[in-house]
Each structure stands twice: as structure tokens, then as C-alpha cells.
Design a protein around this motif. Structure first.
Motif, short mmCIF file in Angstrom:
data_model
loop_
_atom_site.label_atom_id
_atom_site.label_comp_id
_atom_site.label_asym_id
_atom_site.label_seq_id
_atom_site.Cartn_x
_atom_site.Cartn_y
_atom_site.Cartn_z
N LEU A 1 0.95 -1.46 0.06
CA LEU A 1 0.01 0.17 -0.06
C LEU A 1 0.83 1.40 0.06
N ALA A 2 2.10 1.26 0.34
CA ALA A 2 3.05 2.51 0.38
C ALA A 2 3.10 3.27 -1.09
N GLY A 3 2.62 2.64 -2.02
CA GLY A 3 2.62 3.34 -3.37
C GLY A 3 1.47 4.25 -3.19
N LYS A 4 0.45 3.88 -2.58
CA LYS A 4 -0.79 4.60 -2.84
C LYS A 4 -1.38 5.68 -1.56
N TYR A 5 -0.59 5.26 -0.33
CA TYR A 5 -0.77 6.11 0.87
C TYR A 5 0.28 6.15 1.44
N ARG A 6 0.34 7.27 2.20
CA ARG A 6 1.54 7.43 3.15
C ARG A 6 1.24 6.97 4.44
N ILE A 7 2.02 5.89 4.76
CA ILE A 7 1.99 5.12 5.70
C ILE A 7 2.93 5.08 6.80
N ALA A 8 2.57 4.97 8.08
CA ALA A 8 3.78 5.14 9.27
C ALA A 8 3.02 4.25 10.17
N VAL A 9 4.01 3.72 11.12
CA VAL A 9 3.80 2.53 12.02
C VAL A 9 4.39 3.06 13.52
N ILE A 10 3.72 2.71 14.36
CA ILE A 10 4.22 2.98 15.76
C ILE A 10 4.20 1.59 16.35
N GLU A 11 5.56 1.30 16.65
CA GLU A 11 5.77 -0.27 17.19
C GLU A 11 5.86 -0.23 18.66
N GLY A 12 5.09 -1.04 19.23
CA GLY A 12 5.30 -1.25 20.77
C GLY A 12 5.78 -2.25 21.27
N ASP A 13 6.67 -2.38 21.95
CA ASP A 13 7.60 -3.58 22.30
C ASP A 13 8.11 -3.42 23.76
N LEU A 14 8.39 -4.52 24.44
CA LEU A 14 8.87 -4.60 25.76
C LEU A 14 10.37 -4.00 25.44
N ALA A 15 11.04 -4.18 24.56
CA ALA A 15 12.47 -3.86 24.63
C ALA A 15 12.83 -4.14 23.04
N TRP B 1 -7.92 -7.79 3.08
CA TRP B 1 -7.51 -6.98 4.13
C TRP B 1 -7.02 -5.54 3.58
N PHE B 2 -6.46 -5.60 2.26
CA PHE B 2 -6.24 -4.35 1.63
C PHE B 2 -7.49 -3.56 1.35
N PHE B 3 -8.72 -4.23 0.82
CA PHE B 3 -9.73 -4.04 0.43
C PHE B 3 -10.42 -3.22 1.55
N TRP B 4 -10.34 -4.03 2.76
CA TRP B 4 -11.08 -3.47 3.93
C TRP B 4 -10.66 -2.33 4.47
N ILE B 5 -9.16 -1.87 4.35
CA ILE B 5 -8.16 -0.90 4.76
C ILE B 5 -8.91 0.21 4.05
N GLU B 6 -8.62 -0.11 2.51
CA GLU B 6 -8.95 1.03 1.39
C GLU B 6 -10.47 1.64 1.65
N GLY B 7 -11.39 0.75 1.97
CA GLY B 7 -12.78 1.02 2.38
C GLY B 7 -12.98 1.75 3.57
N ALA B 8 -12.28 1.50 4.50
CA ALA B 8 -12.03 2.31 6.02
C ALA B 8 -11.48 3.66 5.65
N TYR B 9 -10.72 3.85 4.94
CA TYR B 9 -10.00 4.89 4.57
C TYR B 9 -11.03 6.16 3.93
N LEU B 10 -11.50 5.29 2.79
CA LEU B 10 -12.60 6.19 2.30
C LEU B 10 -13.67 6.74 2.99
N LYS B 11 -14.40 5.86 4.10
CA LYS B 11 -15.24 5.99 4.98
C LYS B 11 -14.84 7.22 5.86
N TRP B 12 -13.53 7.20 6.13
CA TRP B 12 -12.93 8.09 7.24
C TRP B 12 -12.84 9.25 6.78
N LEU B 13 -12.36 9.48 5.26
CA LEU B 13 -12.43 10.90 4.64
C LEU B 13 -13.61 11.43 4.43
N GLN B 14 -14.73 10.66 4.45
CA GLN B 14 -15.96 11.02 4.20
C GLN B 14 -16.93 11.60 5.39
N GLN B 15 -16.27 11.21 6.49
CA GLN B 15 -17.04 11.65 7.89
C GLN B 15 -16.83 13.12 8.18
#
Lengths: 119, 219
Positions: free
Chosen positions: B53-67, B205-219
Motif C-alpha cells: 500500500l505504500a505506493g498509494k498511501y503515506r503510511i507510518a507505524v508505531i511499534e510497541g515492544d517491551l524492548a 485486508w487491503f480492500f478493508w483498509i481502503e474502504g475504511a480510509y474512504l469512509k474516514w475521509l467522508q465523515q
């Protein structure tokens, strides 16, 4: 085991409020812990004892923790049956359909505290 | 003197979560909180997600770990921004840790932010991070009893990704049973069987993400 972190938050909430009311010694803390609030009473008690003993400048050495359990309850949106949600939280025991909604048991509150001004 | 408080124990966390949520809304950043037990494959799943998806969206990740920085390094290798939070033994991320990590990201330049929670099916479920969606990752080798054993996690997530589907022929796991168990705990939640390793089902899963993103922008 996030009960240590939770108890840290609880004692901070109590301390901030008590300082605002001019108190400097806490004797008792009462919690409401729902059955499905994701916190274990035994672990909370252990965390309370540990943190109290590390903060005796503000907590009486005899300070006690009282936990009130809130029972988990669910209601079926189809038949209105009230039931106690076990593993299958949404499954109505009458309809055998996942039509239940949790209405109680998720509460996790600091109910009250008791303190004094020792000076 | 007795003082009645009736204050939610997670009040301070919830305040920080609201702070995060407002920031995400103002910057139009869609945020997903990914939770699972250790070893379910969250990081591999995110590597593949970023790769595709990185070619289509600007993606970032926050990684939570013990160490360690390991997971953040893996994500960066795929070309996304990644911030590592080390909880130093803490079993979950809270909203304040996320708020602190946001200082290292320019949210105006990010469309979708994934928060990979600490691997644990108990503690993270109670902490609101300000996310839009809570997603659980489960994997075939963990067995069918994970969903009924951890109802307090699955009652609070809206999507379950069933990972490592490529191992299904070798193990006694029933996808139908998992779907039934999930429906009995949380009928609003969907289960998506997939394999981050073989790509099977990943498009859903990618389809779900894209749907969620479209819905998010419309709200």
C-alpha cells in the motif's frame, strides 16, 4: 499483569484529589471492579500493598483497599432475556442467537477514599 | 473524611486518547490499533501491508515492544516511517505513550497510521489509544480456543485477521468454528482468514483498509 500500572493510576487520582482537599494521609480506597473490566482483584490487592508501602509519606501503613465487584449482565435485544454473559458474551441462552448486549460489568471506577489531615 | 469520587480508573488515559483522537481528526490520519498474542505475525503482516500500500498511501507505524528496535527496523526497510516505543516491561501501550511518540511523526504527511501494540491478548484491550479501529490478529497455530478464552479482547475489536492460513493443512484448526465463536462473542466483528507469507486472502485486508480510509475521509 497491568494491575501495577492501573493501581499507579488509581493512587495518583486519589492523591491529586486528596491534596486538593488538604489531606495528607490516606486510610482507605474503595473501587468498583466489573467482572469483565479486565482487571483481577487479587492482582490489584497485591499492587495496592506494594505501592502503599512505597508511598508511606501519603498512605497510612494500615491503608486498606476495598473492592466491590460489579456483576456482568447482558440483555438480549430480541427477547429481552437478562443473562450473565460467560465466554460466549453475545449468545442469548433463550434465542441461541448472538443478540445479547452487555449492560453491566465493564465498570472500573475509584468509588471513594478516606483520608485525614494528620498535622 | 470520606470523599466519593466515582472516577473512571482510566480517566487519565482516556484524556490522552481524546487528545490523540482530535489530532488524528484534524490531520485526517486514519489510525488502527493492532493487537494479538506474541508471535501471531503482526509485524510480518504490517511489512506486507506497507509493501503493497505504500505506493498509494503515506503510511507510518508505531511499534510497541517491551524492548529492542527490531520491529521498527523491519518496517523502515519496507519504506514506511516507523517509531519504536519501548515499554520497558510494560504489557500494553497507553494513550500517553502514543501521544509522546506522535511528536516524532508529521501527521499532516501521513494518511494511515498503524499502531502495533505489545503482544498480549489481555492488557491492551482496555486501553483506548484514540484509534479509529481496533483490529485483532490471531494465527492458526494458536488454536481454536483463543477466541473463547479471551472474550474481553474479541468483544472490543471489530475485525479479526486470522493469519498463517498456509499452515491450515498441518494443524487441527477450524475456520468455521473460529467464525462461530467470534459471532457468539461479538456479532459485529468480521474474521478474515489470510496468510501474510503466501499472500492468500491479503487482498481482502487491503480492500478493508481502503474502504475504511474512504469512509474516514467522508465523515
Amino acid at each position: 499483569m497491568h494491575e501495577m500500572a492501573l493501581m499507579g493510576d488509581i493512587l495518583q487520582l486519589v492523591q491529586e484529589d486528596a491534596v486538593g482537599k488538604g489531606m495528607d494521609k490516606i486510610e482507605k480506597v474503595e473501587l468498583i471492579v466489573g467482572e469483565i473490566a479486565n482487571a483481577m482483584p487479587d492482582a490489584l490487592r497485591m499492587a495496592f500493598d506494594l505501592l502503599r508501602d512505597q508511598n508511606l509519606h501519603f498512605f497510612s501503613v494500615h491503608a486498606e483497599l476495598v473492592i466491590h465487584r460489579e456483576e456482568a449482565k447482558a440483555i438480549c435485544v430480541l427477547c429481552g432475556e437478562k443473562y450473565k454473559p460467560e465466554q460466549k458474551i453475545a449468545l442469548c441462552p433463550i434465542c441461541h442467537i448472538p443478540s445479547g448486549k452487555v449492560v453491566a460489568g465493564e465498570t472500573f471506577q475509584v468509588l471513594s477514599y478516606e483520608g485525614s489531615n494528620g498535622r | 473524611m470520606k470523599v466519593t469520587l466515582r472516577t473512571d480508573v482510566l480517566t487519565n488515559n482516556n484524556k490522552a486518547a481524546e487528545f490523540n483522537r482530535e489530532l488524528f481528526q484534524n490531520t485526517k490520519t486514519l489510525v488502527m490499533n493492532l493487537m494479538s498474542s506474541p508471535g501471531a505475525g503482526k509485524t510480518t503482516l504490517l511489512e506486507e501491508t506497507v509493501r503493497v500500500l505504500a505506493g498509494k498511501y503515506r503510511i507510518a507505524v508505531i511499534e510497541g515492544d517491551l524492548a529492542t528496535e527490531r520491529d521498527a527496523d523491519r518496517i523502515r526497510a519496507m519504506g514506511a516511517r516507523a517509531v519504536q516505543i519501548n515499554t520497558h516491561g510494560g504489557c500494553h501501550l497507553d494513550a500517553r505513550m502514543v501521544a509522546a511518540a506522535l511528536g516524532e511523526l508529521d501527521l499532516d504527511e501521513i494518511d494511515i497510521l498503524f499502531i502495533e501494540n505489545v503482544g498480549n491478548l489481555v492488557c491492551p484491550s482496555g486501553y483506548d489509544l484514540g484509534q479509529k479501529h481496533k483490529v485483532a490478529v490471531l494465527s492458526v497455530p494458536e488454536g481454536n480456543d483463543k477466541i473463547p478464552k479471551y472474550p474481553q479482547m474479541f468483544m472490543r475489536t471489530e475485525l479479526v485477521l486470522l493469519n498463517k492460513l498456509d499452515l491450515l493443512p498441518y494443524l487441527d484448526f477450524s475456520v468455521e468454528e473460529a467464525k462461530r465463536d467470534l459471532a457468539e462473542i461479538n456479532p459485529k466483528s468480521n474474521l478474515l482468514p489470510l496468510s501474510a507469507r503466501t499472500q492468500e486472502g491479503m487482498h481482502e485486508w487491503f480492500f478493508w483498509i481502503e474502504g475504511a480510509y474512504l469512509k474516514w475521509l467522508q465523515q
